[in-house]
Design a protein around this motif. Structure first.
Motif, PDB file in Angstrom:
ATOM      1  N   VAL A 165     -16.590   6.540  32.505  1.00 20.41           N
ATOM      2  CA  VAL A 165     -16.634   6.112  31.114  1.00 20.41           C
ATOM      3  C   VAL A 165     -16.514   4.713  30.962  1.00 20.41           C
ATOM      4  O   VAL A 165     -15.933   4.146  31.715  1.00 20.41           O
ATOM      5  CB  VAL A 165     -15.475   6.860  30.205  1.00 20.41           C
ATOM      6  N   TYR A 166     -17.267   3.919  29.950  1.00 18.89           N
ATOM      7  CA  TYR A 166     -17.244   2.412  30.025  1.00 18.89           C
ATOM      8  C   TYR A 166     -16.997   2.063  28.393  1.00 18.89           C
ATOM      9  O   TYR A 166     -17.565   2.738  27.518  1.00 18.89           O
ATOM     10  CB  TYR A 166     -18.526   2.032  30.390  1.00 18.89           C
ATOM     11  N   PHE A 167     -16.201   1.139  28.276  1.00 22.17           N
ATOM     12  CA  PHE A 167     -15.687   0.495  26.800  1.00 22.17           C
ATOM     13  C   PHE A 167     -15.988  -1.076  27.054  1.00 22.17           C
ATOM     14  O   PHE A 167     -15.581  -1.697  27.870  1.00 22.17           O
ATOM     15  CB  PHE A 167     -14.000   0.629  26.708  1.00 22.17           C
ATOM     16  N   ASP A 168     -16.743  -1.325  25.960  1.00 19.43           N
ATOM     17  CA  ASP A 168     -16.975  -2.752  25.753  1.00 19.43           C
ATOM     18  C   ASP A 168     -17.124  -2.980  24.202  1.00 19.43           C
ATOM     19  O   ASP A 168     -17.454  -2.344  23.501  1.00 19.43           O
ATOM     20  CB  ASP A 168     -18.537  -3.009  26.455  1.00 19.43           C
ATOM     21  N   ASP A 169     -16.789  -4.226  23.887  1.00 18.27           N
ATOM     22  CA  ASP A 169     -16.960  -4.831  22.542  1.00 18.27           C
ATOM     23  C   ASP A 169     -18.283  -5.166  21.947  1.00 18.27           C
ATOM     24  O   ASP A 169     -18.551  -5.411  20.947  1.00 18.27           O
ATOM     25  CB  ASP A 169     -15.794  -5.779  22.231  1.00 18.27           C
TER      26      ASP A 169
END
Length: 207
Positions: A165-169
């Motif tokens: 899972v990847y989180f970025d703004d």
């Protein structure tokens, strides 16, 4: 996604855990404080910053091109100090460090950052308390949205896209990760990201 299949969480740093290291707002503020031509600074920055972020030049060489291409009435050290001061902790970092203690996942950064800024931010904000490893553009000679940086991170972690899972703004980078088959989320605020993470943790603990 099957929770018991999830092995790795990938996180961006700037805009998620910390402010951006040297974003356009900081450059604008620097232009006002140091009496610079913002349009010129921005144009030169656009040409060369990517080269700095993949580690091909150091911070001094970047500054030689963008700032010290004219005689200046301020010192290089004063300007560097200003650059470093632009990095501030966002509210998410303290929460994430606590959440990580019993989340059951390994966590790796995938971030675009020049070396001096990257090293400073890792040390200053104790990012080792959250990340198990760092895949930073300055070290791996690739930067997002190059798909190679996510592929390298998955190779280092020995996982398949459906195990991440990847989180970025930034939506562009979220989309780039999704094209590789990674489940990616746009980080807009702590509340929404917290909700997703708590759900992942709860599912993981059930298995």
């Amino acid at each position: 996604m099957e929770a018991n299949n999830l092995k790795i969480l990938f996180f961006d740093i700037g805009g998620v855990l910390l402010s951006n290291g040297w974003g356009h707002e900081s450059r604008k503020e620097a232009s006002e404080k140091f009496g610079l031509d913002y349009d010129e600074v921005n144009a030169l920055h656009s040409f060369i910053f990517n080269v700095y972020e993949i580690g091909s030049i150091d911070l001094d060489e970047y500054l030689d091109t963008v700032i010290f291409n004219h005689p200046r009435e301020f010192t290089r050290e004063d300007f560097k100090e200003f650059v470093y001061r632009q990095s501030v902790e966002l509210p998410s970092l303290a929460w994430l460090k606590e959440w990580k203690k019993d989340c059951g996942f390994r966590i790796i950064s995938i971030n675009n950052e020049g070396k001096e800024l990257n090293d400073y931010r890792v040390k200053k904000f104790k990012l080792h308390d959250f990340f198990d490893a760092f895949v930073s553009s300055c070290e791996v000679k690739m930067r997002k949205p190059d798909p190679g940086i996510w592929q390298l991170a998955m190779g280092i972690a020995q996982v398949q896209p459906n195990q991440c899972v990847y989180f970025d703004d930034r939506i562009m980078f979220v989309n780039a990760a999704q094209k590789l088959g990674i489940k990616a989320f746009l980080h807009t605020d702590l509340a929404s990201t917290k909700k997703i993470l708590q759900q992942l943790k709860d599912e993981n603990h059930k298995n």
